[in-house]
Scaffold this active site. Structure first.
Site, short mmCIF file in Angstrom:
data_model
loop_
_atom_site.label_atom_id
_atom_site.label_comp_id
_atom_site.label_asym_id
_atom_site.label_seq_id
_atom_site.Cartn_x
_atom_site.Cartn_y
_atom_site.Cartn_z
N THR A 35 10.27 -6.46 -2.67
CA THR A 35 10.49 -7.51 -3.67
C THR A 35 9.70 -7.24 -4.93
OG1 THR A 35 8.79 -8.71 -2.48
CG2 THR A 35 11.04 -9.42 -2.10
N ASP A 36 8.64 -6.41 -4.82
CA ASP A 36 7.75 -6.26 -5.99
C ASP A 36 8.48 -5.67 -7.19
OD1 ASP A 36 7.77 -3.72 -4.78
OD2 ASP A 36 5.59 -3.45 -4.84
N GLU A 159 1.79 6.96 -9.54
CA GLU A 159 2.87 7.21 -8.58
C GLU A 159 4.16 7.60 -9.31
OE1 GLU A 159 2.97 7.01 -5.20
OE2 GLU A 159 1.01 6.14 -4.76
N ASP A 171 0.96 -2.47 -3.79
CA ASP A 171 -0.07 -1.74 -3.06
C ASP A 171 -1.35 -1.61 -3.89
OD1 ASP A 171 2.08 -1.49 -1.44
OD2 ASP A 171 2.30 0.67 -1.67
N TYR A 221 13.52 5.70 -0.82
CA TYR A 221 12.89 4.54 -1.47
C TYR A 221 13.42 4.37 -2.89
CZ TYR A 221 9.18 1.55 -3.40
OH TYR A 221 8.49 0.53 -4.01
C1 GLA Z 1 5.81 0.69 -0.85
C2 GLA Z 1 5.65 0.55 -2.37
C3 GLA Z 1 5.44 -0.90 -2.77
C4 GLA Z 1 6.50 -1.80 -2.16
C5 GLA Z 1 6.65 -1.53 -0.66
C6 GLA Z 1 7.81 -2.28 -0.06
O1 GLA Z 1 4.62 0.37 -0.20
O2 GLA Z 1 4.57 1.32 -2.82
O3 GLA Z 1 5.42 -1.01 -4.16
O4 GLA Z 1 7.72 -1.68 -2.82
O5 GLA Z 1 6.85 -0.15 -0.40
O6 GLA Z 1 7.55 -3.63 -0.11
#
Ligand code: GLA
Length: 379
Positions: A35-36, A159, A171, A221
């Site tokens: 969701t971020d 990242e 994170d 991802y």
């Molecule tokens: C990874 C990404 C985060 C987030 C999660 C899923 O950890 O680094 O930013 O998107 O996946 O919630």
């Protein structure tokens, strides 16, 4: 040997001096997955597993760094074309570059680091590494003039620009801002956040690590993120934050089935985070747990970021009467996070280990969750 002592000894033997020691944490996330980067809500906390580094400016424009865990050294300059060849060192190089790009100061330094955040377990060892060095560079060279949110953004940009993962902010935010005993609900659009003490006499959080390694850079991802962005664009929205299932239904003929299910998950997950906050405030852990199972279902079926082993662990949790269980983090392997009644924990963990071992030939690992402080300088 204690992590700090190991680092101190190595630094002294390598550089013949002592530096300052910094640490930053891995993270859990109670709910609010993927969701971020959609402008939604997340509910993470820092944990007691860290990346720790001893660092001393060396008066040159060179960085010399040794990774104890990888048993490898890297040397690099601070210009854009000085990128090191080792991927682990790119995280540190990236942090330095992102600070410099923002007009901050980074000069040459010597460093030794190590950690106890399990790699590829979905606990964000990479964010811990970035946050540790970002925090240190701020303290050593910038008089702590860069605010903490910006430190998290520096990790996130690292990242994006140096590690190939188009991640959200969760994170790095959790790793930098974490506080002992508290989860944080972050609105990833306004960046407003609130600390939520997580304490219960009856329930605890337990991580079960499938030990299926996940590497977000090689995983789909980034594709998930692209799906969400396509749907948001089709809806004329900046992100899926303001999307509803009804709006999504209206554009059904114009989008692929895959994009539909990705967006559906995100829209539903946003609501679940809010419901969990309300339930937590009311001390209603049963609802929290139910929502966690719903998230797992959505991540597995609609968002398609689970794997056989994680679904198996989720089924076992259900069978054992665990209150809530779901895959945690980016997915494609790593841990499940489980909300368990304390009296049930031992039996659940043992059953999970036995049954998993029977089926996959290795035991999953268990980590009790200790919610801890984020980035910091150690005395
Ligand atoms: C990874 C990404 C985060 C987030 C999660 C899923 O950890 O680094 O930013 O998107 O996946 O919630």
């Amino acid at each position: 040997m204690e992590l700090k002592k190991q680092i101190n000894d190595k630094f002294l033997s390598f550089f013949g001096k002592t530096g300052a020691v910094y640490a930053s944490s891995g993270r859990i996330n109670l709910i609010g997955e993927h969701t971020d980067y959609n402008g939604g809500f997340v509910f993470p906390g820092a944990i007691d597993k860290v990346i720790m580094a001893e660092i001393l400016p060396n008066g040159t424009d060179q960085v010399n760094v040794f990774s104890i865990d990888i048993n490898e050294e890297a040397h690099f300059g601070l210009n854009e074309d000085d990128a090191p060849s080792q991927s682990w060192a790119c995280y540190i190089f990236g942090v330095c570059r992102e600070i410099l790009k923002r007009g901050g100061i980074v000069k040459g330094f010597d460093a030794v680091f190590a950690g106890n955040v399990p790699l590829g377990a979905g606990l964000s060892s990479s964010a811990a590494l970035e946050s540790c060095f970002a925090f240190a560079m701020n303290d050593l060279f910038n008089d702590n003039g860069i605010d903490k949110f910006e430190l998290a953004r520096i990790g996130q940009s690292t990242e994006h620009n140096y590690c190939g993962v188009n991640c959200g902010i969760m994170d790095q935010f959790a790793s930098v801002m974490g506080q002992k005993g508290k989860l944080m609900r972050l609105d990833c659009r306004s960046m407003e956040f609130e600390y939520f003490p997580f304490e219960s006499e009856d329930y605890e959080l337990v991580l079960v690590d499938s030990r299926v390694k996940h590497e977000l850079a090689d995983s789909p991802y980034n594709k998930r993120r692209q799906s969400c962005e396509r749907v948001a664009k089709r809806l004329g929205l900046e992100t899926l934050r303001d999307a509803t299932l009804e709006m999504l239904g209206n554009i059904l003929p114009d989008i692929t089935a895959e994009d539909y299910f990705r967006a559906k998950f995100v829209i539903e997950e946003k609501e679940r985070v809010l419901a969990v906050c309300e339930a937590l405030n009311a001390g209603d852990f049963e609802t929290v747990g139910r929502k966690m199972y719903e998230t797992h279902e959505g991540l597995s079926k609609d968002y398609a970021v689970s794997c056989e082993e994680l679904d198996f662990l989720n089924d076992i949790a259900k069978e054992c009467g665990v209150t809530g269980s779901r895959i945690m983090g980016g997915g494609f392997g790593g841990c499940t996070i489980n909300l368990v009644r304390k009296e049930l924990t031992d039996a659940f963990v043992q059953t999970a280990k036995d049954r998993f071992n029977e089926k996959y030939g290795h035991e999953p690992k268990e980590y009790p969750v200790v919610i801890s402080d984020g980035a910091r300088k150690l005395e």
